[in-house]
Motif scaffolding. Structure first.
Motif, short mmCIF file in Angstrom:
data_model
loop_
_atom_site.label_atom_id
_atom_site.label_comp_id
_atom_site.label_asym_id
_atom_site.label_seq_id
_atom_site.Cartn_x
_atom_site.Cartn_y
_atom_site.Cartn_z
N LYS A 194 0.82 -1.22 0.00
CA LYS A 194 0.00 0.00 0.00
C LYS A 194 0.86 1.26 0.00
O LYS A 194 0.48 2.27 -0.60
CB LYS A 194 -0.93 0.00 1.22
CG LYS A 194 -2.02 -1.05 1.17
CD LYS A 194 -2.82 -1.06 2.47
CE LYS A 194 -3.87 -2.16 2.47
NZ LYS A 194 -4.60 -2.23 3.77
N ASP A 206 -0.91 3.60 -11.46
CA ASP A 206 -1.77 3.45 -10.29
C ASP A 206 -1.41 2.16 -9.58
O ASP A 206 -0.56 1.39 -10.04
CB ASP A 206 -3.25 3.42 -10.71
CG ASP A 206 -3.56 2.26 -11.67
OD1 ASP A 206 -3.32 1.10 -11.28
OD2 ASP A 206 -4.02 2.52 -12.80
N LYS A 207 -2.02 1.92 -8.44
CA LYS A 207 -1.73 0.71 -7.66
C LYS A 207 -2.92 -0.24 -7.62
O LYS A 207 -3.07 -1.04 -6.71
CB LYS A 207 -1.31 1.09 -6.24
CG LYS A 207 0.00 1.88 -6.20
CD LYS A 207 0.38 2.22 -4.77
CE LYS A 207 1.65 3.08 -4.75
NZ LYS A 207 2.00 3.47 -3.36
N ASN A 208 -3.72 -0.17 -8.64
CA ASN A 208 -4.88 -1.08 -8.73
C ASN A 208 -4.45 -2.39 -9.40
O ASN A 208 -4.86 -2.70 -10.51
CB ASN A 208 -6.01 -0.41 -9.53
CG ASN A 208 -6.48 0.87 -8.89
OD1 ASN A 208 -6.60 0.95 -7.67
ND2 ASN A 208 -6.76 1.89 -9.71
N GLY A 210 -4.75 -5.48 -7.96
CA GLY A 210 -5.42 -6.65 -7.41
C GLY A 210 -4.60 -7.34 -6.34
O GLY A 210 -3.90 -6.70 -5.55
N ILE A 218 -7.09 -8.81 -12.77
CA ILE A 218 -6.77 -7.40 -12.51
C ILE A 218 -5.26 -7.20 -12.54
O ILE A 218 -4.75 -6.23 -13.10
CB ILE A 218 -7.35 -6.96 -11.15
CG1 ILE A 218 -8.87 -7.06 -11.15
CG2 ILE A 218 -6.92 -5.53 -10.81
CD1 ILE A 218 -9.53 -6.74 -9.81
N TRP A 222 -2.96 -5.00 -15.17
CA TRP A 222 -2.04 -3.99 -14.65
C TRP A 222 -0.64 -4.21 -15.22
O TRP A 222 0.04 -3.26 -15.59
CB TRP A 222 -2.00 -4.05 -13.13
CG TRP A 222 -1.19 -2.95 -12.52
CD1 TRP A 222 -1.60 -1.71 -12.15
CD2 TRP A 222 0.22 -3.00 -12.23
NE1 TRP A 222 -0.56 -0.97 -11.66
CE2 TRP A 222 0.57 -1.73 -11.68
CE3 TRP A 222 1.21 -3.96 -12.36
CZ2 TRP A 222 1.88 -1.43 -11.28
CZ3 TRP A 222 2.51 -3.66 -11.97
CH2 TRP A 222 2.84 -2.40 -11.43
#
Length: 311
Positions: A194, A206-208, A210, A218, A222
């Protein structure tokens, strides 16, 4: 939080240790190992606090138990983070080191720190300092690979008298002290993910991503966004995973041809005997020119002998 926490209640007493990891399978982020320990005399009381395998707990439950661990006066821990960059470098060396071997070394390092009273490198101190060291009785470990081989590696690194090793599959669900280590490792890894800061100045991703597991759609999407045609991925990604190689090949990433690949055929190299001049029948020395490496010929680099410099 600190990576090494050694309570005073664990000094000069019998202690037990539990070891587990978080993040072994994901293609993203660090692999985090944790060793939890507490006095053997308090084992029954601490086991009643409700620790369980971190995979069976929701995030909120893990965080609550981790707070309980951190506030308990008799629970200590050592955390060892294996970054994706470190994992990739070790597994992609000329002589690769397997993830299992990397794991064995990490566990041995943590156990040595505990044995030395929370000090990474043992310093020779007074007799009083030596008397404050813990006596390790039992070490419970969630296995990586074959339990007996794991035990043999740790015994070779730490000595036969280090303590009694109990190495089993699903130890994190069987022994509460391993469950505690599992919680510490999981919460630490999640926090590291995080709070990850890109070391590459050009990365604005971004840090999306999964769960970070290769099978996660996901995460796969990415990885597609994160690819660079030449440099591959940011150092959050474990380059040594086959997922990365497949993704780069699929996207048509730039191929790299290394000069050393041209020289893999040993027939193109010089024989060691060619470095020594041979004698002719009249006793004079024969100046035989050696066959040159493709590295030099492909670059049109001229070989100059000392005799060529004479005017």
């Amino acid at each position: 939080w600190e990576r090494i926490h050694f309570p005073e209640t664990c000094r000069a007493v019998d202690i037990i240790i539990g070891v587990d990891e978080a993040g072994r399978g994901p293609v993203l982020g660090s692999l985090v190992y944790a060793a939890a320990f507490w006095p053997a005399s308090e084992d029954e009381a601490i086991r009643k606090l409700g620790f369980d395998d971190s995979k069976q707990l929701k995030e909120g439950e893990r965080d609550k138990l981790f707070t309980l661990i951190r506030s308990h006066p008799s629970v200590g821990w050592v955390i060892e983070e294996l970054t994706p960059k470190y994992i990739s470098e070790e597994m992609l060396r000329c002589n690769p080191i397997s993830l299992n071997s990397i794991s064995y070394e990490a566990v041995a390092k943590m156990l040595n720190i505990i044995k030395n009273g929370g000090i990474e490198k043992k310093l020779y101190g007074s007799v009083e300092d030596e008397n404050n060291l813990p006596n390790i009785t039992d070490i419970f470990i969630d296995t990586v690979g074959d339990p007996e081989f794991y035990k043999s590696r740790l015994t070779a690194a730490l000595g036969k008298d280090f303590g009694k090793f109990i190495i089993e599959k699903k130890a994190d669900a069987t022994y509460k002290i391993v469950s505690a280590a599992s919680i510490i490792a999981k919460v630490t890894r999640d926090t590291l993910l995080k709070s990850w800061e890109w070391t590459e100045s050009s990365v604005t991703l971004d840090k999306n991503f999964g769960s970070g597991y290769p099978s996660d759609e996901i995460c796969q999407k990415w990885l597609e966004k994160a690819q660079h045609h030449v440099f591959g991925f940011p150092d959050l990604v474990r380059f040594s995973w086959s997922t990365c190689r497949e993704a780069l090949n699929k996207s048509g990433a730039c191929k790299v041809k290394w000069a050393c690949e041209e020289e893999e055929d040993s027939t193109g190299g010089a024989n060691i005997k060619d470095y020594f001049s041979k004698s002719n029948q009249d006793g004079s020395k024969s100046m035989k020119r050696m066959k040159r490496s493709p590295f030099f010929t492909s670059r049109k680099m001229k070989l100059v002998q000392f005799s060529d410099l004479k005017t």
